[in-house]
Design an enzyme around this catalytic site. Structure first.
Site, mmCIF file in Angstrom:
data_model
loop_
_atom_site.group_PDB
_atom_site.id
_atom_site.type_symbol
_atom_site.label_atom_id
_atom_site.label_comp_id
_atom_site.label_asym_id
_atom_site.label_seq_id
_atom_site.Cartn_x
_atom_site.Cartn_y
_atom_site.Cartn_z
ATOM 1 C CG ASP A 22 -2.027 1.005 1.182
ATOM 2 O OD1 ASP A 22 -2.354 1.281 -0.042
ATOM 3 O OD2 ASP A 22 -2.337 1.572 2.253
ATOM 4 C CG HIS A 39 0.940 2.313 -9.664
ATOM 5 N ND1 HIS A 39 0.346 2.138 -8.480
ATOM 6 C CD2 HIS A 39 -0.172 2.936 -10.133
ATOM 7 C CE1 HIS A 39 -0.899 2.510 -8.094
ATOM 8 N NE2 HIS A 39 -1.035 3.063 -9.104
ATOM 9 C CG LEU A 133 9.038 -17.453 -2.989
ATOM 10 C CD1 LEU A 133 8.780 -17.462 -1.308
ATOM 11 C CD2 LEU A 133 9.680 -16.388 -3.345
#
Length: 248
Positions: A22, A39, A133
């Site tokens: 965020d 972004h 992962l």
């Protein structure tokens, strides 16, 4: 931080970290930059976090990248976000695959362009056997929608006789969620200083530990990830029972 050093008071280790990424827009606004630049820098933070997670021995990393509520944002911003996802996959997929990262995308496919869906499917297929992962991207995702979709499928199965009403347990419902087969997160991190879940993994986070970081996502670093894990280590997880430190 050593991979083997992660242990909290009850002896359990941190292996699944979920992050609400965020603050991209506010990061850009404070610098007089367009939101698109925030972004873009957020994608760089994503790359750093994936690399750090592998180094630290995290086995599951789940990232909240685009919520089902984000459709209310300006069309240009949505296009920018989707463009960044496309560029991220094109630029990083080969490296992620080489490093043993398994990609999974959760959320609804409704409203997504066909080329984006193909790109997502190709990434999932290419990396499906990787084990280093497990990277789960919550994209076009909302937890209430996820739970409603799961409930709808259970109702359909009860209706057709493959499931009975007495079969419906929390464990069964979990197998109908987008995250079926994944362990619940041990630790949730949210950046930007906001103190809410924003419709993210409401079911799965029932007993997770939360760490809220007062830093916008583009500035998130390996050091901040380690600090969040250090904070997690100082806690005692009780899962509704009594503390391992005290019977009180």
């Amino acid at each position: 931080m050593d991979k083997l050093a992660w242990q909290v008071a009850d002896g359990s280790s941190t292996r699944h970290v979920a992050i609400i990424m965020d603050g991209n827009g506010r990061w850009a606004a404070e610098r007089g930059l367009p939101r698109s630049e925030g972004h873009r820098q957020g994608v760089e933070a994503l790359r750093r976090t994936v690399e750090a997670s592998r180094d630290l021995g995290i086995t599951h990393l789940t990232l909240y990248s685009f919520s089902s509520e984000n459709w209310s944002r300006p069309k240009q911003e949505i296009n920018d976000l989707f463009g960044l996802l496309r560029r991220f996959v094109r630029r990083d997929l080969a490296e992620l695959h080489k490093n043993g990262v398994k990609i999974r995308v959760i959320g609804t496919r409704a409203g997504l362009d066909a080329d984006l869906l193909r790109m997502i499917d190709d990434a999932v297929e290419l990396t499906k056997d990787n084990t280093e992962l497990n990277l789960t991207i919550a994209f076009n995702y909302g937890s209430r929608d996820e739970i409603a979709r799961a409930a709808r499928r259970i109702a359909e199965d009860v209706s057709n006789g493959s499931v009975t009403a007495s079969d419906v347990t929390p464990e069964l419902l979990g197998t109908y969620l987008d995250t079926a087969g994944l362990p619940d997160p041990d630790l949730l991190i949210r950046t930007s200083g906001e103190l809410r879940l924003s419709n993210f993994l409401l079911w799965q986070l029932a007993y997770s530990e939360f760490v809220f970081v007062d830093v916008y996502w583009p500035d998130f670093s390996r050091e901040l990830l380690e600090a969040a894990i250090d904070e997690y280590q100082r806690r005692s997880r009780r899962f509704g029972g009594t503390s391992t430190r005290s019977a009180g």
